[in-house]
Design an enzyme around this catalytic site. Structure first.
Site, PDB file in Angstrom:
ATOM      1  CB  SER A 185       1.939   9.834  -5.814  1.00  0.00           C
ATOM      2  OG  SER A 185       0.552   9.791  -6.004  1.00  0.00           O
ATOM      3  CG  ASP A 287      -1.903   5.446  -0.177  1.00  0.00           C
ATOM      4  OD1 ASP A 287      -2.971   5.769  -0.739  1.00  0.00           O
ATOM      5  OD2 ASP A 287      -0.786   5.499  -0.738  1.00  0.00           O
ATOM      6  CG  HIS A 317      -1.084   9.065  -1.294  1.00  0.00           C
ATOM      7  ND1 HIS A 317      -0.693   7.890  -1.910  1.00  0.00           N
ATOM      8  CD2 HIS A 317      -0.871  10.038  -2.200  1.00  0.00           C
ATOM      9  CE1 HIS A 317      -0.282   8.146  -3.133  1.00  0.00           C
ATOM     10  NE2 HIS A 317      -0.378   9.442  -3.343  1.00  0.00           N
TER      11      HIS A 317
END
Ligand code: NAG
Length: 343
Positions: A185, A287, A317
């Site tokens: 991320s 995601d 995610h």
């Protein structure tokens, strides 16, 4: 890679109840701690952000310790060391096996979590144990108290620290000439930027050599709304409202999401960056950020660099911190292949 037929694509992921509960809990904690004026209620968030201490006692054959890089900005990393080499690697290397080094940047929208956050601590230990690697998890400063480029500076200064000290803080069998930069991320965004900086302006590393970049669901963005951002509005973990908040907290005040830190695609590509390494990008089908991540893969690939895209159609995610999800193990297997190939 795995193609997803839209006809077979479910609207929501099916997750074990335990995972669903944890994801929901973390999301609520983040939503309650981030204020509309752009600040974070640290007291509230720290209350739910469970921390794990380093452990000199091996856990799954891995010990850990915290090493300070710069006390003035609380920059440190957690070092994960293998105490027991797997039969395969010790036999192959005749006892003096040198291990690759993974420098890891945790996710959390540049504003949340730390190197000692329990799920990241568990994940890094798992990487060390299952990849037979030395793992360095960097505790960079957080936004909005510290905005761009603090996180990139902290990342780069940690690489420099490792190089200048020539591995003095690392076990003897750590091989800095086989270094992999990784992150998930926001950590994946940092991993790209620090790799670019290390490959461009600072070719003077003596020992440290970046052999690969592993970007797990990296956080990139822009003013544009992508198809996946518009479609996946009701999935666990992230959505556009949350990611917009993160960018506002991280980017310099007054700038929009086309800032070069978020929208890397608006600037120059990496074709002229000779040292930009082989890159692996992981993407999840649930995601909302996946279109930006695929764009990243294509951007690296088009620039003539070795690039791999690994797509898990059912992954949300942040799936990797949940070892109960099958994709979490698949990810580690892919990483192992990538590291072996580029060592
Ligand atoms: C943001 O809101 C919090 C809580 O209401 C307040 O304590 C803080 O001073 C505010 N910060 C800014 C920069 O406005």
């Amino acid at each position: 890679m795995a193609g997803v037929d839209s006809a077979t694509r479910a609207a929501t992921p099916s997750l074990p109840w335990k995972t669903k509960l944890l994801v929901t809990g973390l999301t609520i904690a983040i939503d309650c701690s981030r204020r509309s004026n752009g600040t974070v209620n640290r007291r509230l968030f720290n209350f739910v952000d469970a921390k794990a201490p380093p452990s000199t006692k091996p856990i799954n054959g891995v010990t850990s310790s915290d090493i300070t890089v710069d006390p003035s900005r609380n920059l440190w990393f957690r070092l994960y060391t293998i105490t027991r080499l797997s039969a395969a690697s010790s036999a192959a290397d005749d006892g003096d096996a040198k291990l690759p080094v993974i420098v890891f940047f945790h996710g959390g929208g540049f504003a949340f979590f730390s190197a000692d956050t329990k799920p990241f601590d568990d994940f890094c230990r798992r990487l060390a144990s299952e990849l037979q690697a030395i793992v360095i998890s960097v505790n960079y400063r957080l936004a909005p108290e510290h905005r761009f480029p603090s996180q990139f500076d902290d990342a780069f200064d940690t690489l420099k620290f490792l190089d200048v000290n020539d591995g003095v803080h690392l076990p003897q069998y750590a091989d800095l000439s086989r270094c992999f930069v990784a992150g998930d991320s926001a950590g994946g965004n940092i991993a790209h930027h620090v790799t670019l900086r290390a490959s461009t302006n600072h070719p003077e590393f003596k020992k440290l050599k970046i052999c690969g970049l592993i970007a797990v669901q990296p956080f990139f963005g822009g003013e544009e709304r992508t198809e996946s951002e518009l479609r996946l509005t009701n999935v666990p973990s992230v959505n556009v409202e949350r990611t917009d908040w993160m960018w506002r907290a991280f980017l310099p005040e007054g700038s929009d999401r086309n800032h070069e830190a978020a929208n890397i695609f608006s600037g120059r590509d990496v074709s002229g960056v000779e040292k930009y390494p082989a890159t692996m990008v992981f993407v999840g089908g649930f995601d909302p950020l996946q279109d930006w991540q695929k764009r990243f893969y294509e951007w690296v690939n088009k620039a003539g660099k070795e690039a791999y895209l690994v797509e898990y159609p059912h992954a949300i995610h942040g799936f990797y911190v949940f070892p109960e999800l099958p994709e979490s193990s698949l990810l580690i297997t892919e990483m192992r292949g990538f590291i072996q190939k580029h060592s």
